[in-house]
Write a protein that holds these residues in place. Structure first.
Motif, PDB file in Angstrom:
ATOM      1  N   GLU A  33       0.831  -1.204   0.000  1.00 25.42           N
ATOM      2  CA  GLU A  33       0.000   0.000   0.000  1.00 25.42           C
ATOM      3  C   GLU A  33       0.866   1.256   0.000  1.00 25.42           C
ATOM      4  O   GLU A  33       0.561   2.228  -0.696  1.00 25.42           O
ATOM      5  N   ARG A  34       1.951   1.258   0.742  1.00 24.42           N
ATOM      6  CA  ARG A  34       2.857   2.413   0.765  1.00 24.42           C
ATOM      7  C   ARG A  34       3.494   2.629  -0.608  1.00 24.42           C
ATOM      8  O   ARG A  34       3.643   3.763  -1.056  1.00 24.42           O
ATOM      9  N   ARG A  35       3.871   1.528  -1.297  1.00 25.76           N
ATOM     10  CA  ARG A  35       4.439   1.661  -2.636  1.00 25.76           C
ATOM     11  C   ARG A  35       3.409   2.243  -3.605  1.00 25.76           C
ATOM     12  O   ARG A  35       3.730   3.081  -4.439  1.00 25.76           O
ATOM     13  N   LEU A  36       2.172   1.796  -3.479  1.00 25.83           N
ATOM     14  CA  LEU A  36       1.102   2.312  -4.333  1.00 25.83           C
ATOM     15  C   LEU A  36       0.888   3.804  -4.087  1.00 25.83           C
ATOM     16  O   LEU A  36       0.764   4.588  -5.027  1.00 25.83           O
ATOM     17  N   GLN A  43       3.132  10.313  -9.623  1.00 27.88           N
ATOM     18  CA  GLN A  43       2.304  10.621 -10.799  1.00 27.88           C
ATOM     19  C   GLN A  43       1.639  11.982 -10.648  1.00 27.88           C
ATOM     20  O   GLN A  43       1.586  12.766 -11.595  1.00 27.88           O
ATOM     21  N   GLN A  44       1.119  12.255  -9.449  1.00 27.70           N
ATOM     22  CA  GLN A  44       0.488  13.552  -9.208  1.00 27.70           C
ATOM     23  C   GLN A  44       1.512  14.673  -9.320  1.00 27.70           C
ATOM     24  O   GLN A  44       1.224  15.731  -9.881  1.00 27.70           O
ATOM     25  N   GLN A  45       2.705  14.432  -8.804  1.00 29.61           N
ATOM     26  CA  GLN A  45       3.744  15.451  -8.887  1.00 29.61           C
ATOM     27  C   GLN A  45       4.082  15.742 -10.351  1.00 29.61           C
ATOM     28  O   GLN A  45       4.237  16.896 -10.735  1.00 29.61           O
ATOM     29  N   ALA A  46       4.180  14.706 -11.174  1.00 27.58           N
ATOM     30  CA  ALA A  46       4.484  14.905 -12.595  1.00 27.58           C
ATOM     31  C   ALA A  46       3.364  15.682 -13.283  1.00 27.58           C
ATOM     32  O   ALA A  46       3.626  16.578 -14.090  1.00 27.58           O
ATOM     33  N   TYR A  47       2.112  15.358 -12.952  1.00 27.73           N
ATOM     34  CA  TYR A  47       0.965  16.062 -13.539  1.00 27.73           C
ATOM     35  C   TYR A  47       1.014  17.547 -13.186  1.00 27.73           C
ATOM     36  O   TYR A  47       0.894  18.414 -14.061  1.00 27.73           O
ATOM     37  N   PHE A  48       1.206  17.846 -11.904  1.00 26.37           N
ATOM     38  CA  PHE A  48       1.219  19.241 -11.484  1.00 26.37           C
ATOM     39  C   PHE A  48       2.468  19.955 -11.987  1.00 26.37           C
ATOM     40  O   PHE A  48       2.405  21.139 -12.326  1.00 26.37           O
ATOM     41  N   GLY A  86       3.018  22.541  -1.842  1.00 30.23           N
ATOM     42  CA  GLY A  86       2.042  21.629  -1.248  1.00 30.23           C
ATOM     43  C   GLY A  86       2.142  20.230  -1.824  1.00 30.23           C
ATOM     44  O   GLY A  86       2.144  19.235  -1.085  1.00 30.23           O
ATOM     45  N   VAL A  87       2.246  20.133  -3.138  1.00 27.13           N
ATOM     46  CA  VAL A  87       2.362  18.825  -3.786  1.00 27.13           C
ATOM     47  C   VAL A  87       3.681  18.175  -3.388  1.00 27.13           C
ATOM     48  O   VAL A  87       3.734  16.980  -3.083  1.00 27.13           O
ATOM     49  N   ASP A  88       4.744  18.946  -3.362  1.00 27.11           N
ATOM     50  CA  ASP A  88       6.062  18.415  -3.039  1.00 27.11           C
ATOM     51  C   ASP A  88       6.120  17.870  -1.611  1.00 27.11           C
ATOM     52  O   ASP A  88       6.781  16.863  -1.359  1.00 27.11           O
ATOM     53  N   GLY A  94       5.881  10.546   0.827  1.00 24.57           N
ATOM     54  CA  GLY A  94       5.480   9.306   0.175  1.00 24.57           C
ATOM     55  C   GLY A  94       3.979   9.107   0.173  1.00 24.57           C
ATOM     56  O   GLY A  94       3.485   7.993   0.065  1.00 24.57           O
ATOM     57  N   ALA A  95       3.237  10.204   0.277  1.00 23.97           N
ATOM     58  CA  ALA A  95       1.777  10.130   0.302  1.00 23.97           C
ATOM     59  C   ALA A  95       1.208  10.856  -0.908  1.00 23.97           C
ATOM     60  O   ALA A  95       1.803  11.796  -1.422  1.00 23.97           O
ATOM     61  N   ALA A  96       0.059  10.400  -1.341  1.00 21.80           N
ATOM     62  CA  ALA A  96      -0.624  11.045  -2.457  1.00 21.80           C
ATOM     63  C   ALA A  96      -1.604  12.080  -1.918  1.00 21.80           C
ATOM     64  O   ALA A  96      -2.017  12.027  -0.758  1.00 21.80           O
ATOM     65  N   LEU A  97      -1.960  13.030  -2.769  1.00 23.02           N
ATOM     66  CA  LEU A  97      -2.957  14.028  -2.392  1.00 23.02           C
ATOM     67  C   LEU A  97      -4.311  13.359  -2.225  1.00 23.02           C
ATOM     68  O   LEU A  97      -4.658  12.441  -2.974  1.00 23.02           O
TER      69      LEU A  97
END
Length: 137
Positions: A33-36, A43-48, A86-88, A94-97
């Motif tokens: 779950e942590r890897r996911l 992925q979110q960081q790349a998008y933003f 904020g995203v960074d 290691g958490a997603a938004l």
């Protein structure tokens, strides 16, 4: 001994309150779950990063063209920096938004995009003085 009593008292308080007790997870399930979550955060960081880069370049072009005044440009630049920070922070942990945080950041980006679109529209809508005939001046 005191620690065990606290844990027992806490579990008893949870049981009395009727709160659901989280299921026990294995260390391998937790690691997966942590890897996911870390993968989703990247992925979110790349998008933003992509959106922030494009908006930053667009803002710089409009600022150089005189379409956006220095004050509003500084506020928009601060918003872009705030979103990136904020995203960074989430990626570093290691958490997603969460969906709400993602919507909030996307709304901030949409507001900046709207301001830039309005500045471009004003540029194209206003006739230039040199394009007018003598009678219109």
């Amino acid at each position: 001994m005191t620690h065990k009593m606290f844990v027992l008292a806490l579990s008893g308080a949870i049981a009395v309150a009727g709160l659901p007790v989280p299921p026990a997870t294995s260390s391998s399930a937790y690691a997966a779950e942590r890897r996911l979550m870390a993968s989703r955060a990247v992925q979110q960081q790349a998008y933003f990063a992509r959106r922030l880069t494009l908006l930053g370049e667009r803002l710089d072009r409009q600022r150089r063209a005189g379409l956006v005044a220095p004050g509003p440009a500084a506020f928009m630049r601060d918003d872009l920096t705030r979103i990136w920070n904020g995203v960074d922070q989430y990626v570093q942990r290691g958490a997603a938004l969460s969906p709400d945080e993602r919507r909030s950041y996307c709304a901030m980006l949409r507001r900046i995009e709207q301001r830039l679109a309005q500045a471009e529209a004003r540029r194209h809508a206003a006739p230039r003085l040199a394009d007018r005939s003598v009678r219109e001046q």
